[in-house]
Design a protein around this motif. Sequence first.
Motif, PDB file in Angstrom:
ATOM      1  N   ILE A  29     -66.321  15.069  -0.309  1.00 20.21           N
ATOM      2  CA  ILE A  29     -66.938  15.498  -1.560  1.00 20.21           C
ATOM      3  C   ILE A  29     -67.363  14.332  -2.437  1.00 20.21           C
ATOM      4  O   ILE A  29     -68.447  14.326  -3.025  1.00 20.21           O
ATOM      5  CB  ILE A  29     -65.972  16.426  -2.321  1.00 20.21           C
ATOM      6  CG1 ILE A  29     -65.911  17.782  -1.630  1.00 20.21           C
ATOM      7  CG2 ILE A  29     -66.430  16.622  -3.758  1.00 20.21           C
ATOM      8  CD1 ILE A  29     -67.249  18.458  -1.505  1.00 20.21           C
ATOM      9  N   GLU A  30     -66.526  13.317  -2.539  1.00 19.33           N
ATOM     10  CA  GLU A  30     -66.829  12.203  -3.442  1.00 19.33           C
ATOM     11  C   GLU A  30     -68.126  11.489  -3.053  1.00 19.33           C
ATOM     12  O   GLU A  30     -68.920  11.094  -3.905  1.00 19.33           O
ATOM     13  CB  GLU A  30     -65.674  11.204  -3.440  1.00 19.33           C
ATOM     14  CG  GLU A  30     -65.915  10.028  -4.369  1.00 19.33           C
ATOM     15  CD  GLU A  30     -64.798   9.008  -4.318  1.00 19.33           C
ATOM     16  OE1 GLU A  30     -64.943   7.956  -4.960  1.00 19.33           O
ATOM     17  OE2 GLU A  30     -63.789   9.251  -3.614  1.00 19.33           O
ATOM     18  N   ASP A  31     -68.333  11.306  -1.759  1.00 17.53           N
ATOM     19  CA  ASP A  31     -69.498  10.557  -1.296  1.00 17.53           C
ATOM     20  C   ASP A  31     -70.743  11.422  -1.126  1.00 17.53           C
ATOM     21  O   ASP A  31     -71.837  10.883  -0.938  1.00 17.53           O
ATOM     22  CB  ASP A  31     -69.172   9.857   0.028  1.00 17.53           C
ATOM     23  CG  ASP A  31     -68.069   8.827  -0.137  1.00 17.53           C
ATOM     24  OD1 ASP A  31     -68.029   8.181  -1.197  1.00 17.53           O
ATOM     25  OD2 ASP A  31     -67.239   8.673   0.791  1.00 17.53           O
ATOM     26  N   PHE A  32     -70.584  12.743  -1.179  1.00 18.90           N
ATOM     27  CA  PHE A  32     -71.731  13.646  -1.036  1.00 18.90           C
ATOM     28  C   PHE A  32     -71.671  14.693  -2.149  1.00 18.90           C
ATOM     29  O   PHE A  32     -71.325  15.858  -1.917  1.00 18.90           O
ATOM     30  CB  PHE A  32     -71.721  14.311   0.343  1.00 18.90           C
ATOM     31  CG  PHE A  32     -71.820  13.321   1.476  1.00 18.90           C
ATOM     32  CD1 PHE A  32     -73.061  12.877   1.915  1.00 18.90           C
ATOM     33  CD2 PHE A  32     -70.677  12.815   2.077  1.00 18.90           C
ATOM     34  CE1 PHE A  32     -73.153  11.952   2.945  1.00 18.90           C
ATOM     35  CE2 PHE A  32     -70.765  11.885   3.106  1.00 18.90           C
ATOM     36  CZ  PHE A  32     -72.011  11.451   3.547  1.00 18.90           C
ATOM     37  N   PRO A  33     -72.002  14.276  -3.380  1.00 17.62           N
ATOM     38  CA  PRO A  33     -71.842  15.170  -4.538  1.00 17.62           C
ATOM     39  C   PRO A  33     -72.770  16.380  -4.526  1.00 17.62           C
ATOM     40  O   PRO A  33     -72.564  17.312  -5.310  1.00 17.62           O
ATOM     41  CB  PRO A  33     -72.161  14.248  -5.730  1.00 17.62           C
ATOM     42  CG  PRO A  33     -72.998  13.147  -5.147  1.00 17.62           C
ATOM     43  CD  PRO A  33     -72.489  12.947  -3.761  1.00 17.62           C
ATOM     44  N   ASN A  34     -73.783  16.390  -3.643  1.00 18.55           N
ATOM     45  CA  ASN A  34     -74.662  17.557  -3.574  1.00 18.55           C
ATOM     46  C   ASN A  34     -74.041  18.698  -2.763  1.00 18.55           C
ATOM     47  O   ASN A  34     -74.638  19.773  -2.659  1.00 18.55           O
ATOM     48  CB  ASN A  34     -76.022  17.183  -2.987  1.00 18.55           C
ATOM     49  CG  ASN A  34     -75.916  16.543  -1.609  1.00 18.55           C
ATOM     50  OD1 ASN A  34     -74.920  15.883  -1.317  1.00 18.55           O
ATOM     51  ND2 ASN A  34     -76.925  16.721  -0.773  1.00 18.55           N
ATOM     52  N   LEU A  35     -72.855  18.463  -2.207  1.00 17.41           N
ATOM     53  CA  LEU A  35     -72.141  19.548  -1.525  1.00 17.41           C
ATOM     54  C   LEU A  35     -71.341  20.358  -2.537  1.00 17.41           C
ATOM     55  O   LEU A  35     -70.735  19.806  -3.456  1.00 17.41           O
ATOM     56  CB  LEU A  35     -71.190  18.981  -0.464  1.00 17.41           C
ATOM     57  CG  LEU A  35     -71.823  18.348   0.775  1.00 17.41           C
ATOM     58  CD1 LEU A  35     -70.739  17.843   1.717  1.00 17.41           C
ATOM     59  CD2 LEU A  35     -72.724  19.341   1.503  1.00 17.41           C
ATOM     60  N   VAL A  36     -71.352  21.665  -2.350  1.00 19.69           N
ATOM     61  CA  VAL A  36     -70.650  22.569  -3.254  1.00 19.69           C
ATOM     62  C   VAL A  36     -69.633  23.363  -2.438  1.00 19.69           C
ATOM     63  O   VAL A  36     -69.967  23.911  -1.381  1.00 19.69           O
ATOM     64  CB  VAL A  36     -71.635  23.539  -3.949  1.00 19.69           C
ATOM     65  CG1 VAL A  36     -70.873  24.501  -4.859  1.00 19.69           C
ATOM     66  CG2 VAL A  36     -72.676  22.750  -4.726  1.00 19.69           C
ATOM     67  N   ARG A  37     -68.426  23.423  -2.944  1.00 16.05           N
ATOM     68  CA  ARG A  37     -67.419  24.224  -2.248  1.00 16.05           C
ATOM     69  C   ARG A  37     -67.676  25.712  -2.488  1.00 16.05           C
ATOM     70  O   ARG A  37     -67.949  26.135  -3.618  1.00 16.05           O
ATOM     71  CB  ARG A  37     -66.008  23.861  -2.722  1.00 16.05           C
ATOM     72  CG  ARG A  37     -64.928  24.573  -1.934  1.00 16.05           C
ATOM     73  CD  ARG A  37     -63.541  24.221  -2.416  1.00 16.05           C
ATOM     74  NE  ARG A  37     -62.541  25.001  -1.691  1.00 16.05           N
ATOM     75  CZ  ARG A  37     -61.245  25.035  -1.997  1.00 16.05           C
ATOM     76  NH1 ARG A  37     -60.791  24.315  -3.017  1.00 16.05           N
ATOM     77  NH2 ARG A  37     -60.415  25.781  -1.277  1.00 16.05           N
ATOM     78  N   VAL A  38     -67.577  26.496  -1.408  1.00 20.82           N
ATOM     79  CA  VAL A  38     -67.725  27.950  -1.516  1.00 20.82           C
ATOM     80  C   VAL A  38     -66.441  28.614  -1.010  1.00 20.82           C
ATOM     81  O   VAL A  38     -65.661  28.005  -0.285  1.00 20.82           O
ATOM     82  CB  VAL A  38     -68.946  28.448  -0.711  1.00 20.82           C
ATOM     83  CG1 VAL A  38     -70.227  27.812  -1.258  1.00 20.82           C
ATOM     84  CG2 VAL A  38     -68.810  28.130   0.771  1.00 20.82           C
ATOM     85  N   VAL A  39     -66.243  29.871  -1.414  1.00 21.17           N
ATOM     86  CA  VAL A  39     -65.019  30.627  -1.083  1.00 21.17           C
ATOM     87  C   VAL A  39     -63.806  29.758  -1.428  1.00 21.17           C
ATOM     88  O   VAL A  39     -63.137  29.190  -0.560  1.00 21.17           O
ATOM     89  CB  VAL A  39     -64.972  31.063   0.392  1.00 21.17           C
ATOM     90  CG1 VAL A  39     -63.848  32.082   0.596  1.00 21.17           C
ATOM     91  CG2 VAL A  39     -66.300  31.651   0.852  1.00 21.17           C
TER      92      VAL A  39
END
Length: 300
Positions: free
Chosen positions: A243-253
């Motif tokens: 997550i830290e290195d790819f901030p465009n990822l969003v956690r779902v569920v």
Amino acid sequence: MDWDKLRIFHAVAAAGSLTAAGETLHLSQSAVSRQIRALEDSLTATLFHRHARGLILTEQGQFLFEATIAMSKRLDAASARIRDSDDEVFGELRVTTTIGFGSLWLAPRLPHLYNKYPDLKINLMLEESVLDLPMREADVAIRMKEPSQADLIRKRLMSVKMRLYATQDYIDEYGAPENLVGLKGHRLICQSTKSAQVAASSGFVQHLMTYEPRLSLTVNNYFGVLQAVLSGLGVGVLPDYVIEDFPNLVRVVQDAESNEVPVYLAYPEELRQSKRIAAFRDFVTEEIFAHRKRLQDDRA
């Protein structure tokens, strides 16, 4: 047994050719051949089958080659300990870890280590199989479970959980699943359960599959999973450290995650005094501490 002859035998067995071994040892082919014949005479055994394409070890030759491999690794360990008696950090350090952790977390942070120790050379070996540290297949390992081999110094670094992620662009176009039942409308991207991985990750994926996602893509490592998710292909199962290195990822569920996967750093007891390993251990520890602090700041 003549050490020099054993050294020449080891080179020939490794190369599978008198000519190639001679080039490595800076000896003529005839000189290498004479040494091998002398060794066979002293042992009263045939060590190689000779044919047009080169040399093949006999059963007796294989036994001897395994012994010389072990000897070579022990000599490497002794050499490493002697080199590490100096105050400076330099030379080669062979680091083994998984493809996912090595490519997604460790490699991007290595510039910090090289800035501090420019004369250190890291040989990064990324594979899912567990290398034998006491036999010097590597100097230090970062593993996703506590090492079981004897004579290893172990340090628990952190814990990892597998969670579900998608890009914001994907969510804007297709929406985000609100719960695991909602996976039926999405493509699930995950590491194949047939690939070598920790039980917690495999078990999590198997659980997700019971919700019958619309389609699935399986990859044999997390780097491939990440690339597919970043391309907007679907919802991916990824370790939380990305997550830290790819901030465009969003956690779902938000409530879907695997059991904790412990991450350990390990190295042979005989390298306890190694300056190179101490430098690498401190670097990894500092990076993990900084990683945790940034995540805490983000939550705050």
